[in-house]
Design an enzyme around this catalytic site. Sequence first.
Site, PDB file in Angstrom:
ATOM      1  N   GLY A 115     -30.990  41.754 -44.896  1.00 53.47           N
ATOM      2  CA  GLY A 115     -32.143  41.862 -44.069  1.00 53.47           C
ATOM      3  C   GLY A 115     -33.279  40.933 -44.296  1.00 53.47           C
ATOM      4  O   GLY A 115     -33.964  40.645 -43.436  1.00 53.47           O
ATOM      5  N   GLU A 155     -23.710  41.364 -46.185  1.00 51.62           N
ATOM      6  CA  GLU A 155     -23.239  42.610 -45.656  1.00 51.62           C
ATOM      7  C   GLU A 155     -21.592  42.745 -45.732  1.00 51.62           C
ATOM      8  O   GLU A 155     -21.047  43.825 -45.719  1.00 51.62           O
ATOM      9  CB  GLU A 155     -23.852  42.705 -44.098  1.00 51.62           C
ATOM     10  CG  GLU A 155     -25.264  42.868 -44.013  1.00 51.62           C
ATOM     11  CD  GLU A 155     -26.032  41.468 -44.133  1.00 51.62           C
ATOM     12  OE1 GLU A 155     -25.724  40.593 -44.630  1.00 51.62           O
ATOM     13  OE2 GLU A 155     -27.430  41.736 -44.088  1.00 51.62           O
ATOM     14  N   GLU A 195     -32.706  37.815 -42.443  1.00 55.54           N
ATOM     15  CA  GLU A 195     -32.805  37.892 -41.057  1.00 55.54           C
ATOM     16  C   GLU A 195     -34.342  38.102 -40.647  1.00 55.54           C
ATOM     17  O   GLU A 195     -34.530  37.648 -39.752  1.00 55.54           O
ATOM     18  CB  GLU A 195     -32.146  39.392 -40.645  1.00 55.54           C
ATOM     19  CG  GLU A 195     -30.867  39.214 -40.950  1.00 55.54           C
ATOM     20  CD  GLU A 195     -29.916  40.492 -40.542  1.00 55.54           C
ATOM     21  OE1 GLU A 195     -30.171  41.444 -41.133  1.00 55.54           O
ATOM     22  OE2 GLU A 195     -29.066  40.247 -39.292  1.00 55.54           O
ATOM     23  N   ALA A 199     -31.948  45.434 -47.195  1.00 55.00           N
ATOM     24  CA  ALA A 199     -32.049  46.829 -46.784  1.00 55.00           C
ATOM     25  C   ALA A 199     -32.524  47.469 -48.104  1.00 55.00           C
ATOM     26  O   ALA A 199     -32.072  47.094 -49.295  1.00 55.00           O
ATOM     27  CB  ALA A 199     -30.877  47.768 -46.376  1.00 55.00           C
TER      28      ALA A 199
END
Length: 693
Positions: free
Chosen positions: A103, A126, A106, A62
């Site tokens: 992210g 995270e 991901e 992020a």
Amino acid sequence: MSATDYQTQGRLAVIRLQNPPVNGLGHPLRKGIVDGLDTANADAGVDAIILIGASGTFSGGADIREFNTPAMFAEPSLATVIDAIEASPKPVIAAIDGACMGGGLELALGCHYRIAKADAQIALPEVKLGLLPGAGGTQRLPRVIGLEAALNLIVSGSIVPAKQFKGTDLFDAMAGDDLLADAAAFAETVIGKTATLIRDIKVQHPEAEGFLMVAKNTVAAMSGHFPAPVKCVEAVAASVGKFDKGIATERKLFGELVNTPESKALRHAFFGERAASKITDVPKDTPTRQIEKVAVIGAGTMGGGITMNFLNAGIPVRLLEMKQEALDRGIATIRKNYEGRVKKGKLTEEKLEQRMALIHPTLSYDDLGDTDLVIEAVFEDMDVKRQVFEKLDAVMKPGAILASNTSTLDLNKIASFTQRPEDVVGLHFFSPANVMRLLEVVRGDKTADDVLVTVMKLGKTIRKLCVVAGVCDGFIGNRMVNKYVAQALAMLQEGALPQQVDKAVESIGFAMGPFRMSDLAGNDVGWYIRKRHYEEYPDMPRMPIADKLCEMGRFGQKTGAGWYKYVPGNRKPQPDPEVEQMILDTCQELGIERRTLSDDEIRDRLVLSLVNEGARILEDGIAQRASDIDMVYLNGYGFPLHLGGPMLYADSMGLFNVERRMRQFAALPGADAKFWEPAELVKTLAADGKTFN
Ligand code: NAI
């Protein structure tokens, strides 16, 4: 510069992620990826699509600059981007190097294929912000590296090199030096084939249910006040079933975590650390001075620890003492400290010797002339400081930085002993200085901007968390702790016992209650200061219980007895009936009727005494921002991380309630009403419905 760059290369479309420094997945980048996919899929000349970082890194996750802004939630979300990739009729290949985290990982897991450099950094960190991967990471990772490996990675948040997963379904190929060329060659081999989506792979584990139950219990026992690690296990557990159901579970658990006070506290700490490095009124482009050689004056408790910080960073240190014996003792202590690390296997013999070789011991100030920074850590006495700074002023080269580690003395006065007060700054390390992360950088009235910026940068080099403080008695941390200790003592006088006070705060996660802390630091330190203050300010409130304790010779752990008693060789405090009797007797002498204090009252009085002084520190401009105060308390005073620091604690309570509680305390029998008068800042913020942070 656009956040993505789209180019074709023969039959391949190459989408480059370019959002420096780490290709954070901000809104423009997310949108750029979807636009790139759409362009490629509409182009009949393109047969495969490569996603690659533009400058040696895939994506760090992020974009933290987007946190708490509407852009963070703007479509396309990361989940939408991943859906678009999975639905792409042309294969999408993630070409991974540098950071591939959160992210970023991901996103890669959403691609049809992945090729990585062996040293790419893989992580789902995270959990460190009290969250869990919320864009499919908990569902896709177990499908490619197995339940156990995925669980370990997600629960720990640790970073591992890609080569660790070579041969698993996480990577279809490993790349050599030229990532794009290898990715392109790989792409050619998959054109026209139908890729297996990770979502369609079944999680394999012979004993999934039993394993997950044990994992959950183990993680629960280890994660203390933090809920995220257990939720991570729950999310990963859902990967054993149907993919869509698992994604729904992940999303639900993520939503629960985002709003927990623990996650808010962790995010506050994350951003607070970054904010602390910024000095509001110093221009960003202020140049720094070169620091290559350092001198430390005094090889005692602090001087030795301070020296080690520089040795660890490979910076040579001239260490000066008054006498050879003191120098030898100081150096022997440093060696002993390193030897302890060697014994624990944390340092090699070779490194130990390399570090020791960086010490240049001396008894003469004439040897300091070529150093760029000197840190004084001699006795806490203004006359001694004067002698030292006058000598330093005479021998140090122009432009050298002159720093003091004083914890209570007036830095402006110390600066006035020199002809160059602009070069003088406070560097207030915490004990043990080689371990504690906090460094209060004390800004004198005349400290030059470039001196400040230079020491902040140097602080980073020696891996400290630097917080700027103005000049006052105790700076940020100790000025507040004085109020906290005073409040702890006041409660003994009203009805509490040391063990009750300590337990009340230790049970919510404080590393140590005020009385254990005092026994560790030495009760005599405060006693000498108090005696001096009683003479200087005859109206000052007395602290009869604390004074009596010292009159009994109970200075703390070092004398085997303080607020507690200690069995020799054991640091475990044991409540002592003798202390209890002394407290009861003293109250009787003073005609005080003792009452029962609840743990809630004790906790709030301790924390709010910090908060009220913290507010005054902000009013006085001693700290730049409330989060700086919280960083001081999290990193220097054992304040529980899950509560985020005293000022965040107050914010969570609501400043209206904080003010009200202070007024209730002021009205208690025997209370010091002046102590509990809410700071102006508390009152105005409460009236406006605002918070400190
Ligand atoms: P210490 O007593 O352990 O060490 C002081 C050393 O300075 C002694 O080895 C002494 O021989 C040497 N020294 C004294 N005068 C000197 C001079 N004129 N020239 C060269 N060397 C001289 O004291 P400690 O605890 O290391 O404290 C040093 C400074 O650090 C003080 O200003 C103190 O307030 C500050 N400080 C102490 C903390 C602590 O927890 N001990 C924490 C933060 C700051």
